[in-house]
Design an enzyme around this catalytic site. Structure first.
Site, PDB file in Angstrom:
ATOM      1  N   GLY A   1       0.833  -1.204   0.000  1.00  0.00           N
ATOM      2  CA  GLY A   1       0.000   0.000   0.000  1.00  0.00           C
ATOM      3  C   GLY A   1       0.859   1.242   0.000  1.00  0.00           C
ATOM      4  O   GLY A   1       2.020   1.217   0.413  1.00  0.00           O
TER       5      GLY A   1
ATOM      6  N   GLY B   1       0.317   9.494  -0.038  1.00  0.00           N
ATOM      7  CA  GLY B   1       1.133  10.624  -0.423  1.00  0.00           C
ATOM      8  C   GLY B   1       2.403  10.771   0.387  1.00  0.00           C
ATOM      9  O   GLY B   1       3.409  11.294  -0.105  1.00  0.00           O
TER      10      GLY B   1
ATOM     11  N   VAL C   1       3.745   1.304   2.502  1.00  0.00           N
ATOM     12  CA  VAL C   1       3.669   0.172   3.423  1.00  0.00           C
ATOM     13  C   VAL C   1       4.118  -1.078   2.684  1.00  0.00           C
ATOM     14  O   VAL C   1       3.661  -1.354   1.564  1.00  0.00           O
ATOM     15  CB  VAL C   1       2.237  -0.019   3.974  1.00  0.00           C
TER      16      VAL C   1
ATOM     17  N   ASP D   1      -8.966  10.145  10.261  1.00  0.00           N
ATOM     18  CA  ASP D   1      -8.990   9.674   8.877  1.00  0.00           C
ATOM     19  C   ASP D   1      -9.628   8.291   8.801  1.00  0.00           C
ATOM     20  O   ASP D   1      -9.066   7.363   8.227  1.00  0.00           O
ATOM     21  CB  ASP D   1      -7.567   9.645   8.309  1.00  0.00           C
TER      22      ASP D   1
END
Length: 325
Positions: free
Chosen positions: A30, A33, A37, A146
């Site tokens: 993953g 910005g 990961v 988030d």
């Protein structure tokens, strides 16, 4: 400079097989910005981990580095079955990193993209686990900011009664860190537009009720197949979060119980004071609406409690033991 560009230049293969802070990188899983990961191997403990490497420019900001260190320690201290455990956080060769448990499975984003709207029972099971994780984080002074399908991992559960085990991730780097260090500018915020609370957009102080709003947007999408607000451009979407009433869920899903609309309307209120006090309170409201009942009030609970001052006769089965003298 070669090391910095290799992390975020779109050539992740350059790091495959390399060792970073005692972890051998295996593959990318993953990216965003400011971070990538990887699935990696912990060479000291011989286990698979998820290794998040942050953009090198973040390590050069002293304020960010201090907040990163503090918030990573707080996140690592949270012991909750629905929060991805943080094993280690540190800095190596000018790059900040976080090592976390590797969760086999998919995230909720991929699940929704593949399956579309979920059955109500499935959505509620997922929502309850995410809500429990968020409330636990709030008790430790962390606000996620988030909450989105991409940060919700869905793994195989233990049995037919618990078919999914859900993990909330991305706690090692809360979005407050970026906003305090100059990586966001006036008029910007860190978060995902489809799930961002009005107070985040306007730059007002946030608390756990910001995550109530984000969770409500996510759960709405699991049931409707889309977030509550969809607009043609980003500015119109930000305006909708701040000023437009959310559409009733039953407009998209007339097969669902109508009382669900009121539960979502409260969780998606523009003012934090008008929302549920916690994420689990929101899920409790959803469950009550789904079952066609009403949440018990404090007054109702007191009304059914026995009067402890009044003597109560023993039950019939106890009469041979309790005799009046």
């Amino acid at each position: 400079m070669a090391r910095e560009t290799s992390l975020f230049s779109g050539r992740p293969s350059e790091l495959i097989g390399r060792q970073v802070a005692g972890y051998r990188i295996e593959r990318e899983i993953g990216r965003g910005g400011m971070a990538v990961v990887y699935r990696a191997r912990d060479l000291r403990l011989d286990r698979t981990v998820a290794l998040k490497l942050l953009a090198p420019e973040l390590a050069r900001n002293d304020t960010f580095r201090k907040r990163f260190s503090h918030e990573s320690r707080v996140a690592a201290a949270i012991d909750h079955p629905n929060i991805v455990p943080v094993f280690e956080a540190g800095e190596t060769d000018g790059v900040l990193y976080i090592a976390m448990r590797f969760v086999a499975g998919s995230d909720l984003r991929h699940l929704l993209d593949r399956q579309g709207p979920l059955p109500l029972a499935t959505a509620l099971r997922i929502a309850a686990q995410v809500a429990s994780a968020l409330d636990a984080a709030h008790e430790h002074g962390l606000v996620h900011r988030d909450v989105k399908p991409g940060n919700i991992l869905v793994a195989r559960g233990t049995d037919s009664d618990h078919p999914e085990h859900v993990y909330l991730t991305d706690f090692g780097l809360t979005k407050k860190s970026l906003s305090l260090t100059g990586f966001t500018t006036v008029g910007q915020f860190v978060g995902t537009l489809d799930y961002v609370a009005p107070e985040q957009i306007s730059g007002r102080p946030v608390d756990g009720r910001c995550d109530v709003y984000g969770l409500a947007c996510v759960v709405y999408e699991t049931l409707a197949g889309r977030p509550p607000f969809r607009r043609d451009d980003d500015m119109a979407l930000l305006w909708a979060h701040q000023y437009d009433a959310p559409p009733a869920l039953t407009e998209s899903r007339p097969d669902l119980p109508a009382p669900l609309d009121a539960a979502f309307a409260k969780a998606l209120a523009k003012a934090p004071d008008d929302r549920h006090d916690s994420c689990l309170a929101f899920v409790a409201a959803l469950r009550a609406a789904a079952e066609g009942g009403h949440l018990p009030t404090e007054v109702a609970l007191r009304a059914v409690e026995p009067d402890v001052a009044a003597p109560q006769p023993p039950p019939r089965w106890a009469e041979p033991v309790f005799r009046e003298h």
